[in-house]
Design a protein around this motif. Sequence first.
Motif, PDB file in Angstrom:
ATOM      1  N   UNK A  66     -15.345  -9.675  89.145  1.00  0.00           N
ATOM      2  CA  UNK A  66     -14.117 -10.413  88.853  1.00  0.00           C
ATOM      3  C   UNK A  66     -12.869  -9.546  88.914  1.00  0.00           C
ATOM      4  N   UNK A  67     -11.706 -10.183  88.880  1.00  0.00           N
ATOM      5  CA  UNK A  67     -10.415  -9.490  89.013  1.00  0.00           C
ATOM      6  C   UNK A  67     -10.147  -8.549  87.847  1.00  0.00           C
ATOM      7  N   UNK A  68      -9.228  -7.606  88.084  1.00  0.00           N
ATOM      8  CA  UNK A  68      -8.959  -6.529  87.120  1.00  0.00           C
ATOM      9  C   UNK A  68      -8.594  -7.031  85.725  1.00  0.00           C
ATOM     10  N   UNK A  69      -7.766  -8.090  85.651  1.00  0.00           N
ATOM     11  CA  UNK A  69      -7.277  -8.548  84.338  1.00  0.00           C
ATOM     12  C   UNK A  69      -8.164  -9.689  83.820  1.00  0.00           C
ATOM     13  N   UNK A  70      -8.946  -9.430  82.776  1.00  0.00           N
ATOM     14  CA  UNK A  70      -9.876 -10.470  82.299  1.00  0.00           C
ATOM     15  C   UNK A  70      -9.193 -11.802  81.986  1.00  0.00           C
ATOM     16  N   UNK A  71      -7.969 -11.760  81.509  1.00  0.00           N
ATOM     17  CA  UNK A  71      -7.232 -12.988  81.200  1.00  0.00           C
ATOM     18  C   UNK A  71      -7.179 -13.929  82.397  1.00  0.00           C
ATOM     19  N   UNK A  72      -7.078 -13.357  83.592  1.00  0.00           N
ATOM     20  CA  UNK A  72      -6.950 -14.208  84.783  1.00  0.00           C
ATOM     21  C   UNK A  72      -8.167 -14.113  85.715  1.00  0.00           C
ATOM     22  N   UNK A  73      -9.172 -13.313  85.374  1.00  0.00           N
ATOM     23  CA  UNK A  73     -10.342 -13.272  86.280  1.00  0.00           C
ATOM     24  C   UNK A  73     -11.117 -14.581  86.184  1.00  0.00           C
ATOM     25  N   UNK A  74     -11.757 -14.944  87.278  1.00  0.00           N
ATOM     26  CA  UNK A  74     -12.379 -16.272  87.378  1.00  0.00           C
ATOM     27  C   UNK A  74     -13.530 -16.454  86.387  1.00  0.00           C
ATOM     28  N   UNK A  75     -13.663 -17.659  85.883  1.00  0.00           N
ATOM     29  CA  UNK A  75     -14.837 -18.043  85.096  1.00  0.00           C
ATOM     30  C   UNK A  75     -16.054 -17.890  86.000  1.00  0.00           C
ATOM     31  N   UNK A  76     -17.162 -17.384  85.437  1.00  0.00           N
ATOM     32  CA  UNK A  76     -18.355 -17.159  86.260  1.00  0.00           C
ATOM     33  C   UNK A  76     -18.487 -15.704  86.673  1.00  0.00           C
ATOM     34  N   UNK A  77     -17.367 -14.950  86.640  1.00  0.00           N
ATOM     35  CA  UNK A  77     -17.459 -13.511  86.898  1.00  0.00           C
ATOM     36  C   UNK A  77     -17.730 -12.804  85.561  1.00  0.00           C
ATOM     37  N   UNK A  78     -18.184 -11.550  85.624  1.00  0.00           N
ATOM     38  CA  UNK A  78     -18.512 -10.831  84.383  1.00  0.00           C
ATOM     39  C   UNK A  78     -17.246 -10.658  83.540  1.00  0.00           C
ATOM     40  N   UNK A  79     -16.172 -10.193  84.174  1.00  0.00           N
ATOM     41  CA  UNK A  79     -14.944  -9.983  83.397  1.00  0.00           C
ATOM     42  C   UNK A  79     -14.385 -11.312  82.885  1.00  0.00           C
ATOM     43  N   UNK A  80     -14.508 -12.357  83.673  1.00  0.00           N
ATOM     44  CA  UNK A  80     -13.995 -13.673  83.271  1.00  0.00           C
ATOM     45  C   UNK A  80     -14.812 -14.299  82.148  1.00  0.00           C
ATOM     46  N   UNK A  81     -16.098 -13.983  82.100  1.00  0.00           N
ATOM     47  CA  UNK A  81     -16.975 -14.624  81.107  1.00  0.00           C
ATOM     48  C   UNK A  81     -17.073 -13.863  79.790  1.00  0.00           C
ATOM     49  N   UNK A  82     -16.877 -12.538  79.814  1.00  0.00           N
ATOM     50  CA  UNK A  82     -17.245 -11.757  78.627  1.00  0.00           C
ATOM     51  C   UNK A  82     -16.106 -10.999  77.959  1.00  0.00           C
ATOM     52  N   UNK A  83     -14.886 -11.108  78.482  1.00  0.00           N
ATOM     53  CA  UNK A  83     -13.824 -10.286  77.878  1.00  0.00           C
ATOM     54  C   UNK A  83     -12.483 -10.984  78.028  1.00  0.00           C
ATOM     55  N   UNK A  84     -11.553 -10.700  77.097  1.00  0.00           N
ATOM     56  CA  UNK A  84     -10.324 -11.504  77.015  1.00  0.00           C
ATOM     57  C   UNK A  84      -9.052 -10.670  77.118  1.00  0.00           C
ATOM     58  N   UNK A  85      -9.136  -9.424  77.585  1.00  0.00           N
ATOM     59  CA  UNK A  85      -7.959  -8.550  77.561  1.00  0.00           C
ATOM     60  C   UNK A  85      -6.927  -8.958  78.625  1.00  0.00           C
ATOM     61  N   UNK A  86      -5.706  -8.458  78.453  1.00  0.00           N
ATOM     62  CA  UNK A  86      -4.625  -8.765  79.405  1.00  0.00           C
ATOM     63  C   UNK A  86      -3.748  -7.538  79.634  1.00  0.00           C
ATOM     64  N   UNK A  87      -3.000  -7.556  80.759  1.00  0.00           N
ATOM     65  CA  UNK A  87      -2.005  -6.503  81.007  1.00  0.00           C
ATOM     66  C   UNK A  87      -1.019  -6.470  79.845  1.00  0.00           C
ATOM     67  N   UNK A  88      -0.592  -7.685  79.416  1.00  0.00           N
ATOM     68  CA  UNK A  88       0.429  -7.780  78.368  1.00  0.00           C
ATOM     69  C   UNK A  88      -0.022  -7.068  77.094  1.00  0.00           C
ATOM     70  N   UNK A  89      -1.250  -7.377  76.651  1.00  0.00           N
ATOM     71  CA  UNK A  89      -1.742  -6.805  75.400  1.00  0.00           C
ATOM     72  C   UNK A  89      -1.968  -5.296  75.558  1.00  0.00           C
ATOM     73  N   UNK A  90      -2.565  -4.894  76.694  1.00  0.00           N
ATOM     74  CA  UNK A  90      -2.870  -3.468  76.900  1.00  0.00           C
ATOM     75  C   UNK A  90      -1.583  -2.653  76.984  1.00  0.00           C
ATOM     76  N   UNK A  91      -0.588  -3.169  77.704  1.00  0.00           N
ATOM     77  CA  UNK A  91       0.660  -2.415  77.851  1.00  0.00           C
ATOM     78  C   UNK A  91       1.442  -2.389  76.539  1.00  0.00           C
ATOM     79  N   UNK A  92       1.396  -3.494  75.779  1.00  0.00           N
ATOM     80  CA  UNK A  92       2.075  -3.520  74.476  1.00  0.00           C
ATOM     81  C   UNK A  92       1.476  -2.442  73.573  1.00  0.00           C
ATOM     82  N   UNK A  93       0.155  -2.291  73.624  1.00  0.00           N
ATOM     83  CA  UNK A  93      -0.525  -1.327  72.757  1.00  0.00           C
ATOM     84  C   UNK A  93      -0.647   0.062  73.399  1.00  0.00           C
TER      85      UNK A  93
END
Length: 203
Positions: free
Chosen positions: A125-152
């Motif tokens: 799946x795509x790099x950013x779990x927030x927008x990676x497709x459902x059905x991909x590993x990143x899309x199904x199992x994790x919820x991180x985003x550029x916004x949250x990672x960069x803020x922190x």
Amino acid sequence: MNDKHPKTEKTLVIIKPDGIQRTLVGEIIGRYERMGLKLVGLKMAVPTAEHVEKHYSLDPNWKRLVGEKAIASYEKKGQEPPSRDPIEVGDRVIDGLKKYFTSGPVIAMVWQGAHAVEIIRKVTGGTEPRSSDVGTIRGDFVLDSYQMADTDGRAVRNLIHASGSIEEANAEIAHWFDEKEVLNYRLVQEAIMYDVNIDGIWE
Ligand code: GDP
Ligand code: MG
């Protein structure tokens, strides 16, 4: 056999520290296995910051490209990026990645099979779990985003590294594995996936 046959293609996958802490090792390996890919190398380690820096410097353009991608994603959302200089943004991402990869054990793997690089990226799946497709590993199992990672001020936590191209894969496999650690063996199911004729089914 022709060395350039697509079934000989190899790619590097790293289960990042969050993937191990989330106890997703079996799930991740299972996703690749069920595609028909073959695991030909595997090791668990805590990489050094230098090893991580070298990994992301194998492609001299990577830092600029990751910076450009991040800036574009801010602009798309109508937000101001942390900097307009892609190299500066890339440097920030690298610093975050060094902390991320060295925070605990990782599992590095080499997977082989037809179109391995492309297939593994698709399933991952795509790099950013927030927008990676459902059905991909990143899309199904994790919820991180550029916004949250960069803020922190940290790297996006997305469980997995997977090589982005065949050239990247070849350089990355050589960076993580000695030649003799990548095994050349046959899986019985490969006859069904790759042989020209499917023989030997009937008693
Ligand atoms: P990948 O090939 O999908 O892993 O993505 P890249 O090669 O572009 O980036 C490598 C890793 O850096 C990603 O998997 C994320 O962990 C992290 N990363 C990439 N872009 C950003 C970003 O814009 N901000 C932050 N905080 N982390 C990023
Ligand atoms: Mg990449």
